[in-house]
Scaffold this motif. Structure first.
Motif, PDB file in Angstrom:
ATOM      1  N   PRO A  43       0.808  -1.231   0.000  1.00 30.86           N
ATOM      2  CA  PRO A  43       0.000   0.000   0.000  1.00 30.86           C
ATOM      3  C   PRO A  43       0.838   1.277   0.000  1.00 30.86           C
ATOM      4  N   LYS A  78       2.156   1.705  -3.523  1.00 35.26           N
ATOM      5  CA  LYS A  78       1.036   2.008  -4.418  1.00 35.26           C
ATOM      6  C   LYS A  78       0.615   3.470  -4.306  1.00 35.26           C
ATOM      7  N   ASN A  79       0.628   4.015  -3.099  1.00 31.37           N
ATOM      8  CA  ASN A  79       0.102   5.362  -2.860  1.00 31.37           C
ATOM      9  C   ASN A  79       1.159   6.460  -2.870  1.00 31.37           C
ATOM     10  N   HIS A  80       2.425   6.097  -2.727  1.00 26.16           N
ATOM     11  CA  HIS A  80       3.453   7.096  -2.483  1.00 26.16           C
ATOM     12  C   HIS A  80       3.586   8.115  -3.606  1.00 26.16           C
ATOM     13  N   LEU A 131       0.327  10.388  -3.965  1.00 26.36           N
ATOM     14  CA  LEU A 131       0.195  11.301  -2.834  1.00 26.36           C
ATOM     15  C   LEU A 131       1.310  12.343  -2.825  1.00 26.36           C
ATOM     16  N   PHE A 180       1.383  11.339   3.224  1.00 23.23           N
ATOM     17  CA  PHE A 180       0.419  10.382   3.762  1.00 23.23           C
ATOM     18  C   PHE A 180      -0.411  10.953   4.902  1.00 23.23           C
ATOM     19  N   HIS A 191      -5.261  14.884   4.637  1.00 20.14           N
ATOM     20  CA  HIS A 191      -6.616  14.335   4.538  1.00 20.14           C
ATOM     21  C   HIS A 191      -7.585  15.487   4.348  1.00 20.14           C
ATOM     22  N   GLU A 233      -9.201   4.111   6.828  1.00 14.68           N
ATOM     23  CA  GLU A 233      -8.723   4.246   5.447  1.00 14.68           C
ATOM     24  C   GLU A 233      -7.339   4.885   5.401  1.00 14.68           C
ATOM     25  N   THR A 234      -7.104   5.859   6.271  1.00 14.36           N
ATOM     26  CA  THR A 234      -5.816   6.549   6.289  1.00 14.36           C
ATOM     27  C   THR A 234      -4.689   5.604   6.675  1.00 14.36           C
ATOM     28  N   ARG A 251      -3.684   3.053   3.974  1.00 17.05           N
ATOM     29  CA  ARG A 251      -2.798   3.560   2.924  1.00 17.05           C
ATOM     30  C   ARG A 251      -1.327   3.317   3.246  1.00 17.05           C
ATOM     31  N   GLU A 268      -3.641  -2.482   8.333  1.00 13.02           N
ATOM     32  CA  GLU A 268      -4.995  -2.855   7.932  1.00 13.02           C
ATOM     33  C   GLU A 268      -5.907  -3.055   9.137  1.00 13.02           C
TER      34      GLU A 268
END
Length: 352
Positions: free
Chosen positions: A99, A102-104, A107, A150, A153, A164-165, A168, A172
Motif C-alpha cells: 500500500p 502504491k500510494n506514495h 500522494l 500520507f 486528509h 482508510e488513512t 494507505r 490494515e
C-alpha cells in the motif's frame, strides 16, 4: 511514536484540568456575597450573570475544538513516525508494504500542489519532494519517503476515515484491531461490565469519536448544537485516552514485525515461562544477551501480533548476570521481561 502518544495524553490531562477549573469557576460565581467579599469577585459575578448563556457556549466550544485539536495531530504524528521508522529499518524501497508503494507517488504529487501552504513552510520544498520520488524509483537502496504526503486528509478523522488513512500505509483493519485491543476492551467493559463487548458494533464502540467530529463541525460552522455538561465532556476524555493508547499499541505492534525481520535474532519457543509470564527460559547457542536488550514475542493474534519488552534481569543456573556470553554449546538463560509472555510464543532478541 511514544512521544506522539505522550503529547496526546498530556493534552487530554490538561483539558481535564481545564474542565475541572470551569466547574470550580461556576461554583465560585454562584457563591453568596457579603461586605467581606472581594470587589473583584462581585464585579466578576455581575459580568458573568450578564453572559451566563454565552459563557456556557464559549466554554463548550473551547473544549470541543481543543479535544479534536489534540486528536488530529496525534494521528498525523503516528503516521509520520511510523513511515520514518520503516524508512530507517527497511533497506530497500521495494521491500516496503505494497500500500505504501502504491500510494506514495500519487500522494507525493498531491503534496507538490500543496507545498505553498503554511504548514509546510520551512520543512518541505518541491525540490525535496521530487528528489525523494526520484530516489525511490531509481535508487531504492537509498530511498526517502515523503511521509507528509500520507498525513494529508480532506475529511475529518471519523472512525472510517482513520481506518482508510492507516490502510494507505499498510496498517490494515485498524478500527477492528483497536476494538479488540485489551486496553480498549477494558475501557468498554468499565462502562458496563454486563455488556458483551465482542458483540458491539464499531458504530457503538466509536460513538464518542464520530460524535466529536460532528460537534466539532457544528462549532466550526456556528451551527446550533446541544451543549454537553462537563461530566459528559469528561466521558469523552476517558474514551479518547483509551482510544489513543489502543491505536498506539496497534501501530507499535506493526513496527515490531519489521524490527523482528530486519534486526531480530531468533530464539525460538521457550522451555518454560513462569512468575506469571514475566520470566522466559530459553535455550541459546552462540548468542550474547545483556540487560537492556529487548525481547519480542510473536503471538497468534491479528490484533497485536507482536509484543516487546526490555530484558530486566538475566539468570543462568539461578545466578544473576548483567550479560550472558555467547557459547559454542547450548545454555539455558532465564530472562525477566516487562510484558506477559506465554509458552506458545516465539521469541526474538533485539540487541540494544
Amino acid at each position: 511514536m511514544k512521544n506522539s502518544l505522550e503529547t496526546f495524553i498530556t493534552g487530554l490531562a490538561d483539558l481535564q484540568n481545564h474542565i475541572h477549573g470551569l466547574e470550580i469557576e461556576s461554583r465560585l460565581l454562584l457563591a453568596p456575597v457579603d461586605e467581606n467579599t472581594s470587589p473583584l469577585l462581585v464585579q466578576l459575578q455581575g459580568l458573568a450573570s450578564r453572559l451566563i448563556g454565552k459563557r456556557q457556549i464559549f466554554n463548550y466550544n473551547s473544549v470541543i475544538i481543543s479535544l479534536y485539536g489534540f486528536l488530529e495531530p496525534f494521528i498525523e504524528s503516528l503516521i509520520s513516525k511510523y513511515l520514518n521508522f520503516l524508512n530507517t529499518i527497511v533497506p530497500n524501497y521495494e521491500e516496503l508494504p505494497e500500500p505504501i508503494k502504491k500510494n506514495h507517488i500519487e500522494l507525493s504529487f498531491g503534496l507538490i500542489n500543496r507545498i505553498q501552504q503554511a504548514r509546510y513552510s520551512g520543512t518541505m520544498t518541491v525540490a525535496q519532494v521530487v528528489s525523494n520520488i526520484h530516489a525511490c524509483l531509481n535508487n531504492p537502496n537509498h530511498y526517502q519517503l515523503n511521509d507528509e504526503a500520507f498525513t494529508y486528509h480532506t475529511a475529518n478523522f471519523r472512525a472510517d476515515v482513520i481506518m482508510e488513512t492507516f490502510a494507505r500505509i499498510g496498517v490494515e483493519n485498524v478500527s477492528m484491531r483497536i476494538k479488540k485491543c485489551p486496553t480498549f476492551t477494558q475501557y468498554l467493559t468499565s462502562l458496563d461490565e454486563n455488556r458483551d463487548v465482542e458483540m458491539m458494533s464499531l458504530e457503538e464502540a466509536f460513538f464518542y469519536l464520530n460524535d466529536l467530529v460532528e460537534r466539532r463541525n457544528e462549532v466550526a460552522h456556528g451551527a446550533r448544537t446541544e451543549l454537553l455538561p462537563n461530566d459528559m465532556l469528561l466521558s469523552y476524555l476517558k474514551f479518547f485516552k483509551a482510544y489513543g493508547q489502543a491505536l498506539y499499541e496497534v501501530v507499535q505492534s506493526e513496527t515490531l514485525s519489521y524490527e523482528t525481520k530486519y534486526r531480530g535474532i531468533p530464539l525460538g519457543k521457550p522451555l518454560k515461562v513462569w512468575q506469571k509470564g514475566t520470566v522466559v527460559c530459553l535455550s541459546v547457542k552462540n548468542i550474547s544477551i545483556k540487560v537492556g536488550d529487548f525481547l519480542i514475542a510473536k503471538i497468534s493474534t491479528a490484533t497485536l501480533p507482536y509484543l516487546k519488552g526490555e530484558i530486566q534481569e538475566i539468570q543462568i543456573n539461578k545466578i544473576s548476570y548483567n550479560k550472558s556470553q555467547a557459547t559454542a554449546t547450548e545454555i539455558i538463560v532465564c530472562l525477566k521481561v516487562t510484558f506477559k509472555a506465554t509458552k506458545n510464543q516465539s521469541f526474538f532478541l533485539i540487541p540494544q
